[in-house]
Design a protein around this motif. Structure first.
Motif, PDB file in Angstrom:
ATOM      1  N   ALA A  28     -63.853  94.242 131.218  1.00  0.00           N
ATOM      2  CA  ALA A  28     -64.585  95.282 130.652  1.00  0.00           C
ATOM      3  C   ALA A  28     -64.266  96.588 131.375  1.00  0.00           C
ATOM      4  O   ALA A  28     -64.363  97.647 130.791  1.00  0.00           O
ATOM      5  CB  ALA A  28     -66.043  94.907 130.764  1.00  0.00           C
ATOM      6  N   TRP A  29     -64.072  96.590 132.712  1.00  0.00           N
ATOM      7  CA  TRP A  29     -64.109  97.503 133.345  1.00  0.00           C
ATOM      8  C   TRP A  29     -62.805  97.949 134.188  1.00  0.00           C
ATOM      9  O   TRP A  29     -62.711  98.924 134.809  1.00  0.00           O
ATOM     10  CB  TRP A  29     -65.483  97.825 134.479  1.00  0.00           C
ATOM     11  CG  TRP A  29     -66.637  97.849 133.933  1.00  0.00           C
ATOM     12  CD1 TRP A  29     -67.530  96.934 133.402  1.00  0.00           C
ATOM     13  CD2 TRP A  29     -67.355  99.158 133.228  1.00  0.00           C
ATOM     14  NE1 TRP A  29     -68.520  97.333 132.847  1.00  0.00           N
ATOM     15  CE2 TRP A  29     -68.437  98.757 132.536  1.00  0.00           C
ATOM     16  CE3 TRP A  29     -66.887 100.202 133.440  1.00  0.00           C
ATOM     17  CZ2 TRP A  29     -69.250  99.569 132.131  1.00  0.00           C
ATOM     18  CZ3 TRP A  29     -67.683 101.272 132.555  1.00  0.00           C
ATOM     19  CH2 TRP A  29     -68.821 100.719 131.988  1.00  0.00           C
ATOM     20  N   PHE A  49     -76.382  95.024 133.613  1.00  0.00           N
ATOM     21  CA  PHE A  49     -77.354  95.401 132.567  1.00  0.00           C
ATOM     22  C   PHE A  49     -76.969  95.256 131.036  1.00  0.00           C
ATOM     23  O   PHE A  49     -77.767  94.412 130.325  1.00  0.00           O
ATOM     24  CB  PHE A  49     -77.543  97.077 132.646  1.00  0.00           C
ATOM     25  CG  PHE A  49     -78.655  97.291 131.782  1.00  0.00           C
ATOM     26  CD1 PHE A  49     -80.122  97.194 131.938  1.00  0.00           C
ATOM     27  CD2 PHE A  49     -78.254  98.386 130.531  1.00  0.00           C
ATOM     28  CE1 PHE A  49     -80.997  97.552 131.003  1.00  0.00           C
ATOM     29  CE2 PHE A  49     -79.213  98.834 129.540  1.00  0.00           C
ATOM     30  CZ  PHE A  49     -80.609  98.412 129.965  1.00  0.00           C
ATOM     31  N   PHE A  50     -75.781  95.542 130.733  1.00  0.00           N
ATOM     32  CA  PHE A  50     -75.465  95.257 129.282  1.00  0.00           C
ATOM     33  C   PHE A  50     -75.038  93.804 128.857  1.00  0.00           C
ATOM     34  O   PHE A  50     -75.064  93.424 127.801  1.00  0.00           O
ATOM     35  CB  PHE A  50     -74.225  96.200 129.060  1.00  0.00           C
ATOM     36  CG  PHE A  50     -75.022  97.741 128.980  1.00  0.00           C
ATOM     37  CD1 PHE A  50     -75.206  98.154 127.725  1.00  0.00           C
ATOM     38  CD2 PHE A  50     -74.567  98.622 129.768  1.00  0.00           C
ATOM     39  CE1 PHE A  50     -75.832  99.387 127.200  1.00  0.00           C
ATOM     40  CE2 PHE A  50     -75.142  99.823 129.677  1.00  0.00           C
ATOM     41  CZ  PHE A  50     -75.626 100.465 128.373  1.00  0.00           C
ATOM     42  N   VAL A  51     -74.561  93.187 130.104  1.00  0.00           N
ATOM     43  CA  VAL A  51     -74.345  91.515 129.826  1.00  0.00           C
ATOM     44  C   VAL A  51     -75.655  91.030 129.798  1.00  0.00           C
ATOM     45  O   VAL A  51     -75.830  90.212 128.500  1.00  0.00           O
ATOM     46  CB  VAL A  51     -73.861  91.019 131.200  1.00  0.00           C
ATOM     47  CG1 VAL A  51     -73.880  89.519 131.302  1.00  0.00           C
ATOM     48  CG2 VAL A  51     -72.300  91.304 131.127  1.00  0.00           C
ATOM     49  N   LEU A 200     -67.709 102.968 125.959  1.00  0.00           N
ATOM     50  CA  LEU A 200     -66.849 101.824 125.361  1.00  0.00           C
ATOM     51  C   LEU A 200     -67.236 100.668 126.535  1.00  0.00           C
ATOM     52  O   LEU A 200     -66.943  99.477 126.301  1.00  0.00           O
ATOM     53  CB  LEU A 200     -65.722 102.289 125.150  1.00  0.00           C
ATOM     54  CG  LEU A 200     -65.344 103.004 123.958  1.00  0.00           C
ATOM     55  CD1 LEU A 200     -63.896 103.334 123.743  1.00  0.00           C
ATOM     56  CD2 LEU A 200     -65.788 102.280 122.724  1.00  0.00           C
ATOM     57  N   GLY A 201     -67.073 101.079 127.750  1.00  0.00           N
ATOM     58  CA  GLY A 201     -67.071  99.979 129.041  1.00  0.00           C
ATOM     59  C   GLY A 201     -68.415  99.227 128.741  1.00  0.00           C
ATOM     60  O   GLY A 201     -68.636  97.926 128.951  1.00  0.00           O
ATOM     61  N   CYS A 202     -69.837 100.135 128.492  1.00  0.00           N
ATOM     62  CA  CYS A 202     -70.869  99.473 128.154  1.00  0.00           C
ATOM     63  C   CYS A 202     -70.871  98.506 126.935  1.00  0.00           C
ATOM     64  O   CYS A 202     -71.475  97.402 126.851  1.00  0.00           O
ATOM     65  CB  CYS A 202     -72.057 100.344 128.189  1.00  0.00           C
ATOM     66  SG  CYS A 202     -72.305 101.273 129.654  1.00  0.00           S
ATOM     67  N   PHE A 206     -71.518  94.661 126.834  1.00  0.00           N
ATOM     68  CA  PHE A 206     -72.549  93.715 125.802  1.00  0.00           C
ATOM     69  C   PHE A 206     -71.702  92.929 125.010  1.00  0.00           C
ATOM     70  O   PHE A 206     -72.337  91.415 125.160  1.00  0.00           O
ATOM     71  CB  PHE A 206     -72.905  94.974 124.941  1.00  0.00           C
ATOM     72  CG  PHE A 206     -73.827  94.337 123.890  1.00  0.00           C
ATOM     73  CD1 PHE A 206     -75.076  94.283 123.921  1.00  0.00           C
ATOM     74  CD2 PHE A 206     -73.390  93.731 122.559  1.00  0.00           C
ATOM     75  CE1 PHE A 206     -75.960  93.900 122.770  1.00  0.00           C
ATOM     76  CE2 PHE A 206     -74.192  93.290 121.670  1.00  0.00           C
ATOM     77  CZ  PHE A 206     -75.623  93.539 121.639  1.00  0.00           C
ATOM     78  N   SER A 207     -70.483  92.881 124.492  1.00  0.00           N
ATOM     79  CA  SER A 207     -69.928  91.754 124.013  1.00  0.00           C
ATOM     80  C   SER A 207     -69.649  90.660 124.941  1.00  0.00           C
ATOM     81  O   SER A 207     -69.583  89.517 124.372  1.00  0.00           O
ATOM     82  CB  SER A 207     -68.714  92.306 123.442  1.00  0.00           C
ATOM     83  OG  SER A 207     -67.769  92.617 124.358  1.00  0.00           O
ATOM     84  N   ALA A 208     -68.997  90.945 126.154  1.00  0.00           N
ATOM     85  CA  ALA A 208     -68.956  89.891 127.114  1.00  0.00           C
ATOM     86  C   ALA A 208     -70.487  89.000 127.461  1.00  0.00           C
ATOM     87  O   ALA A 208     -70.235  87.806 127.483  1.00  0.00           O
ATOM     88  CB  ALA A 208     -68.413  90.481 128.525  1.00  0.00           C
ATOM     89  N   GLY A 209     -71.420  89.718 127.468  1.00  0.00           N
ATOM     90  CA  GLY A 209     -72.734  89.184 127.693  1.00  0.00           C
ATOM     91  C   GLY A 209     -72.912  88.285 126.362  1.00  0.00           C
ATOM     92  O   GLY A 209     -73.404  87.045 126.583  1.00  0.00           O
TER      93      GLY A 209
END
Length: 392
Positions: A28-29, A49-51, A200-202, A206-209
């Motif tokens: 992601a990052w 947080f977004f995960v 986009l990183g966030c 989110f999608s990774a979470g």
């Protein structure tokens, strides 16, 4: 006895989540960190947080599939604890080499190993999942190919995302209320570009979470003595966050520089495409690999960019008189000292091997870990539940 087993299960979930954090944070990052847009500590904080948001919302659909769809019987707490350890071992094997592993594939492999050993495998569900695993790389590749051939060159002509020297923003405290102002070299273009990178990183976090929190949480939920889904999600998220702040540092470096030193704009296209594919499949309950979608999109953009001098038919059939076109090139160098034409303009007659921009050896390492990680978890789970059937 149940309390002791639950404690062991929580430890196993933390172990899995820790390794997931090391893998997914890099995906992601890695590009923003590699471009100097954000530091690793900030990336890990945003990732955590977004995960959590992804796992708390869309991830519940994937949890249902993992806990009750792959096998025809209930996933007991004892079996879930064992599965967690096998998942963790598969992920750890990849993190040792500093590459992200397809966690969902490793998780499904471990649960499928349980199903094979106990004759409770739901072949219909597993076949459906496998079909998506086969299709997803092609979808990522062809979307990337379209972007590389037709979209990225035109956008790249008009958009430049660069980081100037000095801080992006400074805080003036002369008044009653502190006010943020531009740094000494900051422009509106840089500020807007940085904002897009962070958004986009966030989104990717989110999608990774959505796809990865269930891998650490679902095995804790089933059976007598299991925890509530909300508690399992919190445990998994915290563990992923710890992994993001620690072992993910190496993986972020790997993704940010080793796989493909592509321009940041191309990386943003990759992040958006892979995140969207992963989020949509997670929404319908399919455990899918963010790693798989990401890497194949990178390959697709490189292929599309490299084959722009020829028609699609010539690129697919290799029916071209120019043998020097190289699949995987995101940008082109000049030939014999000549500068490459601007992206989107007329291409040079030849394109040289962009080995420094796209590392085939790194791709081979990633592909091998996609096979090794899930295989380790499947084989270990199958052998364990076959010889110790009482655990299941």
């Amino acid at each position: 006895m149940v309390e002791v087993l639950l404690a062991i299960g929580i430890i196993a979930s933390i172990f899995v989540g820790f390794n997931i954090g090391g893998s997914s944070t890099g995906i992601a990052w890695g590009p923003p960190v590699g471009a100097g847009i954000v530091i690793k500590t900030t990336a890990a904080g945003l990732m955590t947080f977004f995960v959590f948001l992804g796992g708390w919302t869309v991830g519940r659909n994937v949890m249902d599939t993992l806990s009750g769809g792959i096998i025809t019987t209930e996933l007991t707490l004892s079996a879930g604890v064992a599965v967690l350890f096998f998942i963790g071992l598969g992920i750890l094997a990849a993190n040792i080499f500093g590459v992200p592993v397809p966690t969902s594939m490793t998780t499904v492999g471990a649960i499928a190993g349980l199903g094979l050993a106990t004759d409770s495998l739901n072949y219909a569900t597993v076949t459906e999942i496998l079909s998506y695993w086969i299709v997803t790389p092609f979808v990522g590749f062809w979307i990337g190919g379209i972007i590389g051939r037709y979209i990225y060159p035109k956008v790249n002509q008009r958009v430049q995302i660069e980081k100037s020297d000095g801080p992006l923003l400074t805080i003036h405290r002369t008044g009653a209320v502190p006010k943020p102002t531009f740094g000494p070299n900051t422009t509106w273009s840089e500020l807007s570009g940085t904002a897009v990178v962070l958004i986009l990183g966030c989104y990717m976090a989110f999608s990774a979470g959505a796809s990865n929190v269930p891998n650490a949480a679902a095995p804790l939920v089933g059976g007598v003595g299991g925890v509530k889904p909300n508690v399992a999600i919190l445990i998994a998220t915290l563990a992923i966050g710890v992994g993001g702040f620690t072992i993910a540092r190496r993986t972020m470096e790997s993704v940010g520089s080793e796989l493909s030193n592509i321009p940041l704009l191309a990386a943003l296209f990759v992040m958006f495409t892979a995140s969207t594919i992963t989020t949509l499949l997670s929404w319908i309950g399919i455990p899918i690999s963010l790693v798989l979608a990401t890497v194949m999109t990178i390959v697709g953009i490189g292929w599309g960019r490299a084959t722009r001098p020829v028609t699609v038919r010539e690129a697919i059939t290799r029916d071209t008189g120019d043998p020097t076109i190289v699949s995987g090139a995101i940008t082109a160098e000049g030939i014999e000292g000549k500068s490459a034409a601007p992206i989107g303009g007329d291409e040079p007659e030849e394109m040289v091997d962009a080995g420094d921009l796209f590392n085939p050896r790194a791709i081979i390492k990633y592909l091998s870990m996609w096979i090794i990680g899930p295989s380790i978890s499947t084989i270990l789970a199958y052998g364990f539940f076959l010889f110790i059937p009482g655990v299941a």
